[in-house]
Design a protein around this motif. Structure first.
Motif, PDB file in Angstrom:
ATOM      1  N   ARG A 213       0.823  -1.208   0.000  1.00 54.46           N
ATOM      2  CA  ARG A 213       0.000   0.000   0.000  1.00 54.46           C
ATOM      3  C   ARG A 213       0.863   1.267   0.000  1.00 54.46           C
ATOM      4  O   ARG A 213       0.585   2.226  -0.727  1.00 54.46           O
ATOM      5  CB  ARG A 213      -0.914   0.006   1.226  1.00 54.46           C
ATOM      6  CG  ARG A 213      -2.015  -1.026   1.201  1.00 54.46           C
ATOM      7  CD  ARG A 213      -2.787  -1.012   2.520  1.00 54.46           C
ATOM      8  NE  ARG A 213      -3.862  -1.983   2.543  1.00 54.46           N
ATOM      9  CZ  ARG A 213      -4.611  -2.232   3.624  1.00 54.46           C
ATOM     10  NH1 ARG A 213      -4.384  -1.563   4.750  1.00 54.46           N
ATOM     11  NH2 ARG A 213      -5.576  -3.137   3.568  1.00 54.46           N
ATOM     12  N   LEU A 214       1.910   1.269   0.810  1.00 50.89           N
ATOM     13  CA  LEU A 214       2.750   2.469   0.925  1.00 50.89           C
ATOM     14  C   LEU A 214       3.536   2.739  -0.351  1.00 50.89           C
ATOM     15  O   LEU A 214       3.711   3.895  -0.750  1.00 50.89           O
ATOM     16  CB  LEU A 214       3.704   2.320   2.108  1.00 50.89           C
ATOM     17  CG  LEU A 214       3.036   2.369   3.497  1.00 50.89           C
ATOM     18  CD1 LEU A 214       4.060   2.061   4.576  1.00 50.89           C
ATOM     19  CD2 LEU A 214       2.404   3.727   3.748  1.00 50.89           C
ATOM     20  N   LEU A 215       4.034   1.694  -0.967  1.00 50.32           N
ATOM     21  CA  LEU A 215       4.780   1.883  -2.216  1.00 50.32           C
ATOM     22  C   LEU A 215       3.862   2.426  -3.315  1.00 50.32           C
ATOM     23  O   LEU A 215       4.273   3.273  -4.120  1.00 50.32           O
ATOM     24  CB  LEU A 215       5.410   0.564  -2.659  1.00 50.32           C
ATOM     25  CG  LEU A 215       6.570   0.060  -1.786  1.00 50.32           C
ATOM     26  CD1 LEU A 215       7.035  -1.311  -2.254  1.00 50.32           C
ATOM     27  CD2 LEU A 215       7.732   1.051  -1.804  1.00 50.32           C
ATOM     28  N   GLU A 216       2.637   1.963  -3.315  1.00 53.14           N
ATOM     29  CA  GLU A 216       1.669   2.468  -4.292  1.00 53.14           C
ATOM     30  C   GLU A 216       1.334   3.933  -3.995  1.00 53.14           C
ATOM     31  O   GLU A 216       1.247   4.764  -4.907  1.00 53.14           O
ATOM     32  CB  GLU A 216       0.401   1.611  -4.239  1.00 53.14           C
ATOM     33  CG  GLU A 216      -0.645   1.965  -5.277  1.00 53.14           C
ATOM     34  CD  GLU A 216      -0.169   1.767  -6.703  1.00 53.14           C
ATOM     35  OE1 GLU A 216      -0.648   2.510  -7.596  1.00 53.14           O
ATOM     36  OE2 GLU A 216       0.686   0.872  -6.925  1.00 53.14           O
ATOM     37  N   ARG A 217       1.161   4.238  -2.717  1.00 55.35           N
ATOM     38  CA  ARG A 217       0.866   5.624  -2.335  1.00 55.35           C
ATOM     39  C   ARG A 217       2.023   6.553  -2.661  1.00 55.35           C
ATOM     40  O   ARG A 217       1.833   7.706  -3.049  1.00 55.35           O
ATOM     41  CB  ARG A 217       0.555   5.695  -0.830  1.00 55.35           C
ATOM     42  CG  ARG A 217       0.113   7.065  -0.352  1.00 55.35           C
ATOM     43  CD  ARG A 217      -0.179   7.068   1.127  1.00 55.35           C
ATOM     44  NE  ARG A 217       1.035   6.997   1.931  1.00 55.35           N
ATOM     45  CZ  ARG A 217       1.047   6.986   3.264  1.00 55.35           C
ATOM     46  NH1 ARG A 217      -0.106   6.989   3.931  1.00 55.35           N
ATOM     47  NH2 ARG A 217       2.179   6.938   3.927  1.00 55.35           N
ATOM     48  N   GLY A 218       3.239   6.037  -2.538  1.00 55.62           N
ATOM     49  CA  GLY A 218       4.426   6.851  -2.781  1.00 55.62           C
ATOM     50  C   GLY A 218       4.539   7.365  -4.202  1.00 55.62           C
ATOM     51  O   GLY A 218       5.239   8.362  -4.456  1.00 55.62           O
ATOM     52  N   LYS A 219       3.844   6.737  -5.134  1.00 51.47           N
ATOM     53  CA  LYS A 219       3.890   7.182  -6.530  1.00 51.47           C
ATOM     54  C   LYS A 219       3.249   8.546  -6.722  1.00 51.47           C
ATOM     55  O   LYS A 219       3.571   9.266  -7.676  1.00 51.47           O
ATOM     56  CB  LYS A 219       3.187   6.155  -7.419  1.00 51.47           C
ATOM     57  CG  LYS A 219       3.881   4.799  -7.458  1.00 51.47           C
ATOM     58  CD  LYS A 219       3.086   3.806  -8.300  1.00 51.47           C
ATOM     59  CE  LYS A 219       3.749   2.428  -8.309  1.00 51.47           C
ATOM     60  NZ  LYS A 219       2.954   1.443  -9.105  1.00 51.47           N
ATOM     61  N   GLY A 222       4.102  12.250  -2.773  1.00 51.48           N
ATOM     62  CA  GLY A 222       5.129  13.272  -2.623  1.00 51.48           C
ATOM     63  C   GLY A 222       5.790  13.251  -1.255  1.00 51.48           C
ATOM     64  O   GLY A 222       6.635  14.104  -0.944  1.00 51.48           O
ATOM     65  N   ARG A 223       5.454  12.270  -0.416  1.00 53.19           N
ATOM     66  CA  ARG A 223       6.056  12.182   0.917  1.00 53.19           C
ATOM     67  C   ARG A 223       7.461  11.589   0.824  1.00 53.19           C
ATOM     68  O   ARG A 223       7.685  10.595   0.126  1.00 53.19           O
ATOM     69  CB  ARG A 223       5.181  11.307   1.834  1.00 53.19           C
ATOM     70  CG  ARG A 223       3.915  12.005   2.268  1.00 53.19           C
ATOM     71  CD  ARG A 223       3.054  11.136   3.165  1.00 53.19           C
ATOM     72  NE  ARG A 223       3.770  10.497   4.260  1.00 53.19           N
ATOM     73  CZ  ARG A 223       3.188   9.880   5.279  1.00 53.19           C
ATOM     74  NH1 ARG A 223       1.854   9.836   5.341  1.00 53.19           N
ATOM     75  NH2 ARG A 223       3.898   9.321   6.226  1.00 53.19           N
ATOM     76  N   THR A 224       8.390  12.192   1.543  1.00 56.57           N
ATOM     77  CA  THR A 224       9.785  11.754   1.476  1.00 56.57           C
ATOM     78  C   THR A 224      10.007  10.401   2.142  1.00 56.57           C
ATOM     79  O   THR A 224      11.027   9.754   1.909  1.00 56.57           O
ATOM     80  CB  THR A 224      10.703  12.794   2.153  1.00 56.57           C
ATOM     81  OG1 THR A 224      10.287  12.968   3.524  1.00 56.57           O
ATOM     82  CG2 THR A 224      10.623  14.137   1.442  1.00 56.57           C
ATOM     83  N   ASP A 225       9.046   9.968   2.972  1.00 52.33           N
ATOM     84  CA  ASP A 225       9.231   8.698   3.685  1.00 52.33           C
ATOM     85  C   ASP A 225       8.457   7.547   3.043  1.00 52.33           C
ATOM     86  O   ASP A 225       8.421   6.453   3.588  1.00 52.33           O
ATOM     87  CB  ASP A 225       8.824   8.840   5.160  1.00 52.33           C
ATOM     88  CG  ASP A 225       7.392   9.312   5.326  1.00 52.33           C
ATOM     89  OD1 ASP A 225       6.806   9.813   4.337  1.00 52.33           O
ATOM     90  OD2 ASP A 225       6.857   9.198   6.445  1.00 52.33           O
ATOM     91  N   ASP A 226       7.839   7.803   1.881  1.00 50.84           N
ATOM     92  CA  ASP A 226       7.145   6.724   1.174  1.00 50.84           C
ATOM     93  C   ASP A 226       8.083   6.053   0.174  1.00 50.84           C
ATOM     94  O   ASP A 226       7.849   6.034  -1.040  1.00 50.84           O
ATOM     95  CB  ASP A 226       5.896   7.263   0.458  1.00 50.84           C
ATOM     96  CG  ASP A 226       4.680   7.293   1.377  1.00 50.84           C
ATOM     97  OD1 ASP A 226       4.751   6.702   2.470  1.00 50.84           O
ATOM     98  OD2 ASP A 226       3.671   7.912   0.995  1.00 50.84           O
ATOM     99  N   ASN A 227       9.165   5.506   0.685  1.00 52.66           N
ATOM    100  CA  ASN A 227      10.091   4.723  -0.140  1.00 52.66           C
ATOM    101  C   ASN A 227      10.473   3.487   0.654  1.00 52.66           C
ATOM    102  O   ASN A 227      10.296   3.441   1.882  1.00 52.66           O
ATOM    103  CB  ASN A 227      11.338   5.536  -0.502  1.00 52.66           C
ATOM    104  CG  ASN A 227      12.086   6.009   0.727  1.00 52.66           C
ATOM    105  OD1 ASN A 227      12.817   5.239   1.350  1.00 52.66           O
ATOM    106  ND2 ASN A 227      11.923   7.280   1.097  1.00 52.66           N
ATOM    107  N   ALA A 228      10.963   2.474  -0.026  1.00 52.91           N
ATOM    108  CA  ALA A 228      11.184   1.164   0.595  1.00 52.91           C
ATOM    109  C   ALA A 228      12.082   1.244   1.832  1.00 52.91           C
ATOM    110  O   ALA A 228      11.796   0.627   2.865  1.00 52.91           O
ATOM    111  CB  ALA A 228      11.781   0.202  -0.425  1.00 52.91           C
TER     112      ALA A 228
END
Length: 282
Positions: A213-219, A222-228
């Protein structure tokens, strides 16, 4: 048991011997009735010992373990806590769950249906970070980047400020505090200084589901912490620091769990049922 029986029988035996000596010294044998009396006394004492031991074996154990004692002590402590806002002034529900568990989506539903104010600790920190006049902006940014927990004094101050503003501007006294408390000291300090929570709404979700879910949201977030890399750090931080908070409130029976590895509507049905049962739907 045998030692106790000997102690109890000793007076009866002494009585029997004394009677025998007096009868012998008088030059006659003791009366048969006296022998029977002494014998009954001896047998009666033995029966008493056996009965006492039997009752002792059947007596229920009342001792509690040290863990049970600590749990009961904590339950009583939480029950009578009092914050800056009285329990009749505000209703605070903590919302906890791992990153990507769906807390924000479900909080929006609760706001629409039950008239709560949604206070996201993360959103408040990010807004403060963007405030050019804030002396905490750079500090907050560095903590968020590293997936670390921002000092509690900052977070609690921002939450209390937002609560006061909602009460003053809208007259709303019901609050969902989302993503907080994330550490034990935050939980204790907030309830000591701000308000005692009604309960904690805990979203249980498998880590792999949250990661997806987070990786999809990160697309698009624009949040800097939405990366693996940041997400994995956040998972570890949540497990190490936030789960003890959940267990802490469980000692006072103040945790409601929601299983969120399901479609959103089924997850919300669980949430809705909890708020109705708690009387917070009015």
């Amino acid at each position: 048991m045998f030692a106790l029986r000997r102690q109890l029988l000793r007076p009866a035996r002494g009585t029997l011997n004394a009677l025998s000596r007096r009868a012998y010294s008088a030059g006659r044998q003791e009366p048969p009735k006296m022998r029977y009396f002494a014998l009954v006394a001896v047998l009666g004492s033995g029966a008493f010992v056996l009965a006492a031991n039997s009752l002792d074996r059947k007596k229920p154990k009342t001792e509690i373990t040290e863990e049970e004692y600590e749990r009961e002590k904590q339950r009583n402590k939480l029950k009578y806590k009092q914050g800056a806002f009285g329990s009749d002034e505000v209703s605070v529900v903590f919302v906890l769950g791992g990153p990507g568990a769906g807390k924000g989506t479900q909080c929006a539903n609760i706001v629409n249906d039950f008239g709560f104010v949604h206070l996201s600790a993360g959103d408040l920190l990010r807004e403060e970070q963007k405030n050019p006049d804030s002396k905490y902006g750079e500090l907050i940014a560095s903590y968020i980047r590293e997936g670390k927990i921002v000092p509690q004094e900052i977070t609690i101050a921002l939450l209390q400020k937002a609560m006061k503003q909602a009460i003053a501007d809208k007259g709303i006294t019901k609050f969902l505090v989302d993503g907080f408390p994330r550490k034990m000291d935050q939980a204790i300090k907030f309830e000591d200084e701000v308000a005692v929570s009604k309960f904690t709404l805990f979203f249980e979700c498998p880590e792999q589901v949250m990661l997806k879910r987070l990786l999809e949201r990160g697309k698009s977030s624009g949040r800097t912490d939405d990366n693996a890399e940041s997400i994995k750090k956040r998972f570890r931080t949540f497990e190490e620091t936030s789960m003890p908070v959940v267990k802490y409130f469980e000692t006072a029976d103040k945790v409601e769990k929601v299983h969120c590895d399901q479609p959103k509507d089924k997850v919300y049905q669980q949430v809705r049922d909890i708020f109705i049962r708690k009387g917070l739907d009015k």
